[in-house]
Design an enzyme around this catalytic site. Sequence first.
Site, short mmCIF file in Angstrom:
data_model
loop_
_atom_site.label_atom_id
_atom_site.label_comp_id
_atom_site.label_asym_id
_atom_site.label_seq_id
_atom_site.Cartn_x
_atom_site.Cartn_y
_atom_site.Cartn_z
CG HIS A 42 12.92 -0.68 1.22
ND1 HIS A 42 14.14 -1.26 1.48
CD2 HIS A 42 12.55 -0.08 2.37
CE1 HIS A 42 14.49 -1.02 2.72
NE2 HIS A 42 13.54 -0.30 3.29
P1 TYD Z 1 16.41 -4.65 4.10
O1 TYD Z 1 15.41 -3.90 4.93
O2 TYD Z 1 16.04 -4.94 2.68
O3 TYD Z 1 17.82 -3.92 4.15
P2 TYD Z 1 18.36 -2.60 3.40
O4 TYD Z 1 17.20 -1.69 3.17
O5 TYD Z 1 19.37 -2.05 4.32
O6 TYD Z 1 19.00 -3.01 2.12
O7 TYD Z 1 16.76 -6.01 4.86
C1 TYD Z 1 17.82 -6.86 4.41
C2 TYD Z 1 17.53 -8.24 4.94
O8 TYD Z 1 17.54 -8.27 6.36
C3 TYD Z 1 16.19 -8.82 4.50
O9 TYD Z 1 16.37 -10.19 4.21
C4 TYD Z 1 15.31 -8.67 5.71
C5 TYD Z 1 16.29 -8.73 6.86
N1 TYD Z 1 15.89 -7.90 8.01
C6 TYD Z 1 15.47 -8.52 9.18
O10 TYD Z 1 15.43 -9.75 9.29
N2 TYD Z 1 15.10 -7.73 10.24
C7 TYD Z 1 15.15 -6.38 10.18
O11 TYD Z 1 14.81 -5.68 11.18
C8 TYD Z 1 15.57 -5.76 8.96
C9 TYD Z 1 15.64 -4.26 8.83
C10 TYD Z 1 15.93 -6.56 7.90
#
Ligand code: TYD
Length: 125
Positions: A42
């Site tokens: 993303h």
């Molecule tokens: P995501 O940012 O998509 O993780 P990555 O890029 O590492 O794969 O986040 C994964 C999940 O965690 C998503 O459901 C959102 C949640 N999340 C939070 O609740 N708070 C946060 O600060 C972050 C970064 C993610």
Amino acid sequence: MPEVRDQLGALGVVEKDSPFPFPIKRVYFLYDVPSNAVRGSHAHKMLHQLIVAVSGSFEVELDDGRTKTKFLLSSPNAGLTVPPGYWRTLKDFSAGSTALIFASEEYDPSDYIRDYDQFIAWANS
Ligand code: TYD
């Protein structure tokens, strides 16, 4: 990353007023990541981040819509700054690795671009 090292080991420290690329509003960390997992995939519209491999190693690929650059993070005293507008992919996590991420804003799902075609359109606009 700031480090205090002596014969007993090393200590990394970041404080509110430490020299940093941006004011820190949030810190989160990734752990127990399977070696075949791909995280990220993303971009962010406004968020600045700084990523540190506090243990183990992993690869970060940054894509600005034209050029892709790969970084191997493997040292707790070195961070990778990721400004807004980069599609990021994290992969090849070594066993037991931990990614520590400093962020300039609180969690905001509306700041994410999760579709690559949308990212390219946004990057070119
Ligand atoms: P995501 O940012 O998509 O993780 P990555 O890029 O590492 O794969 O986040 C994964 C999940 O965690 C998503 O459901 C959102 C949640 N999340 C939070 O609740 N708070 C946060 O600060 C972050 C970064 C993610």
